[in-house]
Design an enzyme around this catalytic site. Structure first.
Site, PDB file in Angstrom:
ATOM      1  N   CYS A  95       0.818  -1.222   0.000  1.00 28.47           N
ATOM      2  CA  CYS A  95       0.000   0.000   0.000  1.00 28.47           C
ATOM      3  C   CYS A  95       0.854   1.276   0.000  1.00 28.47           C
ATOM      4  O   CYS A  95       1.425   1.599  -1.031  1.00 28.47           O
ATOM      5  CB  CYS A  95      -0.998  -0.052   1.147  1.00 28.47           C
ATOM      6  SG  CYS A  95      -2.375   1.081   0.885  1.00 28.47           S
ATOM      7  N   HIS A 193      -3.338  -5.609   2.683  1.00 29.79           N
ATOM      8  CA  HIS A 193      -2.862  -5.769   4.053  1.00 29.79           C
ATOM      9  C   HIS A 193      -3.329  -7.133   4.554  1.00 29.79           C
ATOM     10  O   HIS A 193      -4.065  -7.828   3.875  1.00 29.79           O
ATOM     11  CB  HIS A 193      -3.480  -4.690   4.953  1.00 29.79           C
ATOM     12  CG  HIS A 193      -3.113  -3.294   4.598  1.00 29.79           C
ATOM     13  ND1 HIS A 193      -1.933  -2.713   4.983  1.00 29.79           N
ATOM     14  CD2 HIS A 193      -3.782  -2.337   3.910  1.00 29.79           C
ATOM     15  CE1 HIS A 193      -1.897  -1.464   4.568  1.00 29.79           C
ATOM     16  NE2 HIS A 193      -2.999  -1.198   3.894  1.00 29.79           N
TER      17      HIS A 193
HETATM   18  N1  GLN Z   1      -1.880   6.803   2.709  1.00 31.73           N
HETATM   19  C1  GLN Z   1      -2.145   5.959   1.601  1.00 31.73           C
HETATM   20  C2  GLN Z   1      -3.562   6.070   1.042  1.00 31.73           C
HETATM   21  O1  GLN Z   1      -4.499   6.334   1.747  1.00 31.73           O
HETATM   22  C3  GLN Z   1      -1.815   4.522   1.950  1.00 31.73           C
HETATM   23  C4  GLN Z   1      -2.723   3.935   2.997  1.00 31.73           C
HETATM   24  C5  GLN Z   1      -2.306   2.574   3.440  1.00 31.73           C
HETATM   25  O2  GLN Z   1      -1.124   2.250   3.430  1.00 31.73           O
HETATM   26  N2  GLN Z   1      -3.249   1.768   3.850  1.00 31.73           N
HETATM   27  O3  GLN Z   1      -3.735   5.864  -0.143  1.00 31.73           O
END
Ligand code: GLN
Length: 246
Positions: A95, A193
């Site tokens: 992510c 995740h």
């Molecule tokens: N900050 C990033 C987004 O919202 C990644 C979020 C995350 O790693 N879950 O796209």
């Protein structure tokens, strides 16, 4: 594995990039090596630590927008990860980790920021946040089992010609293009995740086979196999990517 007897698993910026238990990916690799009697150590590299280019595998997790921005700045200042990738070290980025390894990313509708430039991808801000379970079918290659995980992000990620996607989205959003993630050399990125390696043992063993230089003996966890089967059966029945399209 560069002739070393202990596999060294680099956990990059765990103080910034550990959302949704992604640091557990290091524990999964460690454990799966232990089950094969291969000694390993997790090397945590928090903010302010020099990143060695000599580790065997590197992991980056997800993070909130502010943590992601800090992490991107920290990584672009250091050559260690770039050097490791140049010599073929495997990397898994989840992510925010995926986004910040690209050419450019945008968080919270702000101005585009430079990424570490390791991956041929650009991430812009999507109109809607993607939250929920994801199932993907790996693109043709070494993986055959569906990948499952949880996403919570606002990224829309387009891949360039040097990259290919990790999987085709069956449920959820992923990159927002019908695909999830990226494979470029031995760097794998995904929006999943979970931690993703706990939920997808085939992916964990692919990374480890690159580290060890040969396929690993199979490990069958009865409970995990059943859990994967139940999750896939439950979520296959629900939405397709089209229901999430922005
Ligand atoms: N900050 C990033 C987004 O919202 C990644 C979020 C995350 O790693 N879950 O796209």
């Amino acid at each position: 594995m560069a002739g070393e007897s202990v596999v060294r698993i680099g956990l990059l910026l765990p103080d910034l990039l550990g959302t949704y238990g992604d640091c557990g990916n290091a524990e999964v690799l460690h454990r799966r090596l232990a089950w094969r009697d291969i000694p390993a150590a997790v090397v945590a590299l928090p903010l302010g630590t020099a990143i060695p280019a000599s580790l065997d595998v590197y992991l980056l997790g997800g993070g909130e927008d502010s943590a992601q921005t800090l992490a991107a700045d920290a990584l672009t200042r250091q050559p260690g990860l770039l050097r490791a990738v140049d010599r073929g070290a495997p990397v898994l980025a989840v992510c925010a980790g995926l986004q910040l390894l690209g050419q450019q990313f945008t968080v919270d509708y702000g101005r585009p920021r430079p990424g570490a430039g390791l991956l041929d991808l650009v991430t812009t801000a999507a109109t809607h946040r993607a939250i929920g379970e994801v199932i993907t079918q790996p693109e043709p290659g070494p993986l055959s089992e569906p990948l499952t995980g949880f996403e919570n992000h606002q990224g829309h990620t387009e891949l360039g010609p040097a990259a290919r996607p990790l999987g085709r989205v069956i449920r959820g959003v992923g990159n927002g293009t019908g695909f999830d993630g990226i494979v470029q050399g031995r760097v794998i990125g995904t929006y999943l995740h979970g931690p993703v390696l706990a939920r997808n043992p085939e992916l964990a063993d692919l990374l480890l086979s690159w580290v060890i230089g040969r396929p690993l003996s199979p490990v069958e966890l009865v409970g995990l196999t059943d859990l994967r089967r139940q999750r896939l059966a439950r979520y296959h029945r629900r939405q397709s990517w089209n229901d999430f399209r922005r």
